[in-house]
Design an enzyme around this catalytic site. Structure first.
Site, PDB file in Angstrom:
ATOM      1  N   GLU A 256      32.737 -76.408 -29.620  1.00  0.00           N
ATOM      2  CA  GLU A 256      31.321 -76.544 -29.252  1.00  0.00           C
ATOM      3  C   GLU A 256      30.884 -75.178 -28.749  1.00  0.00           C
ATOM      4  OE1 GLU A 256      29.319 -79.010 -29.658  1.00  0.00           O
ATOM      5  OE2 GLU A 256      30.675 -80.653 -30.140  1.00  0.00           O
TER       6      GLU A 256
ATOM      7  N   CYS B  24      23.348 -73.881 -24.144  1.00  0.00           N
ATOM      8  CA  CYS B  24      23.803 -73.603 -25.506  1.00  0.00           C
ATOM      9  C   CYS B  24      22.734 -73.887 -26.553  1.00  0.00           C
ATOM     10  CB  CYS B  24      25.060 -74.403 -25.809  1.00  0.00           C
ATOM     11  SG  CYS B  24      24.869 -76.172 -25.528  1.00  0.00           S
TER      12      CYS B  24
ATOM     13  N   GLU C  19      30.643 -84.132 -30.913  1.00  0.00           N
ATOM     14  CA  GLU C  19      30.918 -84.891 -29.707  1.00  0.00           C
ATOM     15  C   GLU C  19      29.819 -85.922 -29.532  1.00  0.00           C
ATOM     16  OE1 GLU C  19      33.511 -83.512 -26.824  1.00  0.00           O
ATOM     17  OE2 GLU C  19      32.621 -81.504 -26.896  1.00  0.00           O
TER      18      GLU C  19
ATOM     19  N   ASN D  93      28.268 -73.289 -17.567  1.00  0.00           N
ATOM     20  CA  ASN D  93      26.831 -73.576 -17.441  1.00  0.00           C
ATOM     21  C   ASN D  93      26.527 -75.031 -17.108  1.00  0.00           C
ATOM     22  OD1 ASN D  93      27.607 -74.389 -19.990  1.00  0.00           O
ATOM     23  ND2 ASN D  93      25.646 -73.897 -20.916  1.00  0.00           N
TER      24      ASN D  93
HETATM   25  P1  NAD Z   1      33.771 -68.448 -22.754  1.00  0.00           P
HETATM   26  O1  NAD Z   1      34.157 -68.576 -24.172  1.00  0.00           O
HETATM   27  O2  NAD Z   1      33.871 -67.124 -22.117  1.00  0.00           O
HETATM   28  O3  NAD Z   1      34.657 -69.413 -21.863  1.00  0.00           O
HETATM   29  C1  NAD Z   1      34.623 -70.826 -22.007  1.00  0.00           C
HETATM   30  C2  NAD Z   1      35.910 -71.404 -21.450  1.00  0.00           C
HETATM   31  O4  NAD Z   1      36.964 -71.055 -22.327  1.00  0.00           O
HETATM   32  C3  NAD Z   1      36.322 -70.867 -20.081  1.00  0.00           C
HETATM   33  O5  NAD Z   1      36.967 -71.906 -19.389  1.00  0.00           O
HETATM   34  C4  NAD Z   1      37.301 -69.755 -20.445  1.00  0.00           C
HETATM   35  O6  NAD Z   1      38.200 -69.459 -19.419  1.00  0.00           O
HETATM   36  C5  NAD Z   1      37.996 -70.364 -21.655  1.00  0.00           C
HETATM   37  N1  NAD Z   1      38.555 -69.457 -22.663  1.00  0.00           N
HETATM   38  C6  NAD Z   1      37.934 -68.405 -23.248  1.00  0.00           C
HETATM   39  N2  NAD Z   1      38.747 -67.849 -24.184  1.00  0.00           N
HETATM   40  C7  NAD Z   1      39.871 -68.599 -24.216  1.00  0.00           C
HETATM   41  C8  NAD Z   1      41.090 -68.529 -24.973  1.00  0.00           C
HETATM   42  N3  NAD Z   1      41.298 -67.587 -25.892  1.00  0.00           N
HETATM   43  N4  NAD Z   1      42.036 -69.460 -24.720  1.00  0.00           N
HETATM   44  C9  NAD Z   1      41.842 -70.425 -23.803  1.00  0.00           C
HETATM   45  N5  NAD Z   1      40.737 -70.524 -23.037  1.00  0.00           N
HETATM   46  C10 NAD Z   1      39.758 -69.627 -23.241  1.00  0.00           C
HETATM   47  O7  NAD Z   1      32.305 -69.047 -22.609  1.00  0.00           O
HETATM   48  P2  NAD Z   1      31.405 -69.087 -21.298  1.00  0.00           P
HETATM   49  O8  NAD Z   1      30.816 -67.734 -21.095  1.00  0.00           O
HETATM   50  O9  NAD Z   1      32.155 -69.727 -20.166  1.00  0.00           O
HETATM   51  O10 NAD Z   1      30.287 -70.140 -21.719  1.00  0.00           O
HETATM   52  C11 NAD Z   1      29.111 -69.770 -22.342  1.00  0.00           C
HETATM   53  C12 NAD Z   1      29.183 -70.110 -23.811  1.00  0.00           C
HETATM   54  O11 NAD Z   1      29.434 -71.506 -23.963  1.00  0.00           O
HETATM   55  C13 NAD Z   1      27.885 -69.857 -24.526  1.00  0.00           C
HETATM   56  O12 NAD Z   1      28.136 -69.236 -25.757  1.00  0.00           O
HETATM   57  C14 NAD Z   1      27.321 -71.266 -24.731  1.00  0.00           C
HETATM   58  O13 NAD Z   1      26.433 -71.367 -25.803  1.00  0.00           O
HETATM   59  C15 NAD Z   1      28.555 -72.053 -24.937  1.00  0.00           C
HETATM   60  N6  NAD Z   1      28.324 -73.477 -24.682  1.00  0.00           N
HETATM   61  C16 NAD Z   1      28.327 -74.330 -25.751  1.00  0.00           C
HETATM   62  C17 NAD Z   1      28.071 -75.685 -25.543  1.00  0.00           C
HETATM   63  C18 NAD Z   1      28.054 -76.658 -26.691  1.00  0.00           C
HETATM   64  O14 NAD Z   1      28.109 -77.847 -26.456  1.00  0.00           O
HETATM   65  N7  NAD Z   1      27.974 -76.200 -27.928  1.00  0.00           N
HETATM   66  C19 NAD Z   1      27.831 -76.159 -24.256  1.00  0.00           C
HETATM   67  C20 NAD Z   1      27.832 -75.255 -23.210  1.00  0.00           C
HETATM   68  C21 NAD Z   1      28.091 -73.905 -23.430  1.00  0.00           C
END
Ligand code: NAD
Length: 492
Positions: free
Chosen positions: A265, A299, A472, A167
């Protein structure tokens, strides 16, 4: 998938020298290595394929981590002031390339151009801030009996894995990578498989601006095999993961087994309390802003507006008017609201609106797709939502806003805290005492009073409860990326 391919997209990719097949970026070079299969990258607005990459296999990840480890051993010996100078150079290069990076981010993630430009400015700001901090990371001397001298040093960890979501690809990268490098570590980044373009561009840019090769390597691929190979690698000494709760839990389990540090995060379901004495126009603007930013794919997005019953109807009218005026379109045309990232996300968002209707909530505006089709959802306002409904419990990640009502402040706070998440929360009130009391009682890592936008790089950010672990931004981040060594000397 449509085949519409805007000429401007080809031009941006060409200028960024990214039209060819992308591969891992290791030691300052595209390795040409993949071996894990082919992945298309599409323009979320049109579904047209704009680039593609070779998935980095476990073997490629191994090469990236080993190379980063070698770079780290040289980097930790470089003076902190020099590290800061090099990071400042990176910040300047990001600012210089803002236009190109913003267009890349826009094509890759779908976000409107002006939001993408703000993200690039934010990314440069991370490098500036941590460039300034590089030579201010220090230990302390500790009071001891005469004849003993004790002090601490803050030392880097080694190679840190940064796993980022789709995102806000570049800001999520910069938020973690800049403090990490400033503290003397090296990083291996795995961006989301859906949005790798700006991460790869940045890795090359850092080397071009003089950062020693190998300090910021990038591997490409999904959680399996690439992400898993990275988190399991023996030389990775810390993981910074930004993404979903499910992903964070899986990565946290790996970190626990390996006894390494982890920053998580994760997602949110942020409440904002609108008191009867609030500036309702400002609160409505904030409610609309939450669906504008990344089309609600944010997020910390406020997705539960808890409004005092006395002003609820007036507030809903103001908010509906604001949301109805929002434009929807391709990010490059700089509308208010862009597309959703994928067909899957589109279906998911639509399913939340359906479930709200079934559970008895009322769709005030939106709830459908614009006539152009594609991965767009019209800005949607739902009222008569209660906190038990699915729309109020799960993260939506789309341009959908919900209004719930309350009668007393105690009830509002109870509803606000009745969630598995705790990333962000807010309150609109003209009463200073109420603002302080509510801010103290909300269970969230961040509370915004009478405002709604992301805070600056100086302000720590992270979640309570399932929204994450660690903080962070600001000087807090440096604590994650250093370890303390105590040195005790007999000087009698
Ligand atoms: P996601 O968990 O599907 O993937 C995030 C990243 O992690 C991707 O690069 C994915 O390939 C990797 N990944 C997922 N599972 C993994 C594992 N088991 N081992 C290693 N890598 C893995 O999330 P998404 O759909 O890409 O992003 C959306 C989510 O991110 C939402 O829940 C959003 O709230 C959150 N987000 C949080 C913040 C924050 O700062 N708190 C910021 C942005 C997005």
């Amino acid at each position: 998938m449509t085949t519409t391919f805007r000429p401007e997209v080809a031009q941006v990719l060409g200028r960024a020298r990214l039209t060819e097949v992308l591969t891992a970026h290791i030691g300052g070079e595209f390795t040409g290595l993949g071996r894990g299969g082919w992945v298309d990258v599409d323009d979320p607005a049109t579904g047209a394929v704009v680039a593609g990459f070779e998935t980095s296999s476990a073997e490629v990840v191994d090469a990236a981590v080993r190379n980063a480890d070698e770079a780290y051993r040289r980097w930790r010996g470089i003076s902190p002031a020099e590290r800061g100078r090099l990071l400042a150079g990176a910040a300047a290069a990001i600012r210089r390339d803002t236009d190109l990076l913003a267009r890349l981010e826009c094509i890759d993630s779908g976000k409107p151009l002006s939001q993408a430009r703000a993200d690039i400015a934010g990314s440069a700001r991370y490098f500036e801030y941590y460039a300034g901090l590089a030579d201010k990371i220090h230990g302390e001397t500790l009071p001891q009996a005469s004849g003993t001298f004790a002090f601490t040093r803050r030392e880097p960890l080694g190679v840190v894995a940064h796993i980022t979501p789709w995102n806000a690809p570049l800001t999520q990268l910069a938020r973690g990578v800049a403090p990490c490098l400033a503290a003397g570590n090296a990083v291996v980044v795995k961006p989301s498989e859906m949005t790798p373009l700006t991460s790869v561009y940045l890795a090359r840019l850092l080397v071009e601006t003089g950062l020693p090769p190998g300090l910021c390597n990038v591997v490409l691929g999904a959680a399996d095999p690439t992400g898993k190979a990275l988190t399991e690698h023996d030389l990775v000494r810390h993981i910074t993961f930004t993404g979903s709760v499910a992903g964070g839990r899986a990565v946290g389990e790996v970190a626990a087994r390996r006894i390494i540090g982890v920053n998580l995060e994760l997602g949110g379901k942020s409440p904002t309390i609108v008191c009867a004495d609030a500036d309702l126009a400002a609160a409505a603007a904030a409610g609309a802003q939450a669906v504008v930013r990344n089309s609600g794919q944010s997020c910390f997005a406020t997705t539960r507006l808890l409004v005092d019953r006395v002003v609820r109807q007036q507030f809903v009218e103001l908010l509906a008017e604001r949301m109805a005026g929002l434009s929807v379109g391709h990010g490059l045309d700089d509308p208010d609201v862009g597309p959703l990232i994928s067909d899957r996300q589109l279906q998911r968002v639509a399913s939340f609106i359906d479930s709200a209707r079934v559970e008895g909530a009322q769709v005030v505006i939106g709830g459908d797709q614009p006539s152009v089709g594609g991965r767009f959802i019209n800005p949607t306002l739902v009222q008569d939502v209660t906190n038990e409904m699915r729309i109020a419990r799960e993260e939506i990640f789309g341009p959908v806003q919900s209004v719930l009502e309350f009668e007393t402040l105690d009830e509002a706070i109870a509803i606000a805290n009745d969630t598995e998440y705790g990333l962000s929360a807010g309150v609109f009130t003209r009463d200073v005492a109420t603002a302080h009391q509510v801010a103290e009682r909300l269970e969230a890592g961040q509370v915004q009073v009478n405002r709604y936008i992301g805070a600056g790089v100086e302000v720590p950010f992270g979640g309570y409860k399932n929204s994450g672990l660690g903080r962070e931004k600001g000087t807090e981040a440096v604590h994650h990326y250093t370890q303390v060594k105590s040195i005790i000397m007999d000087i009698a």
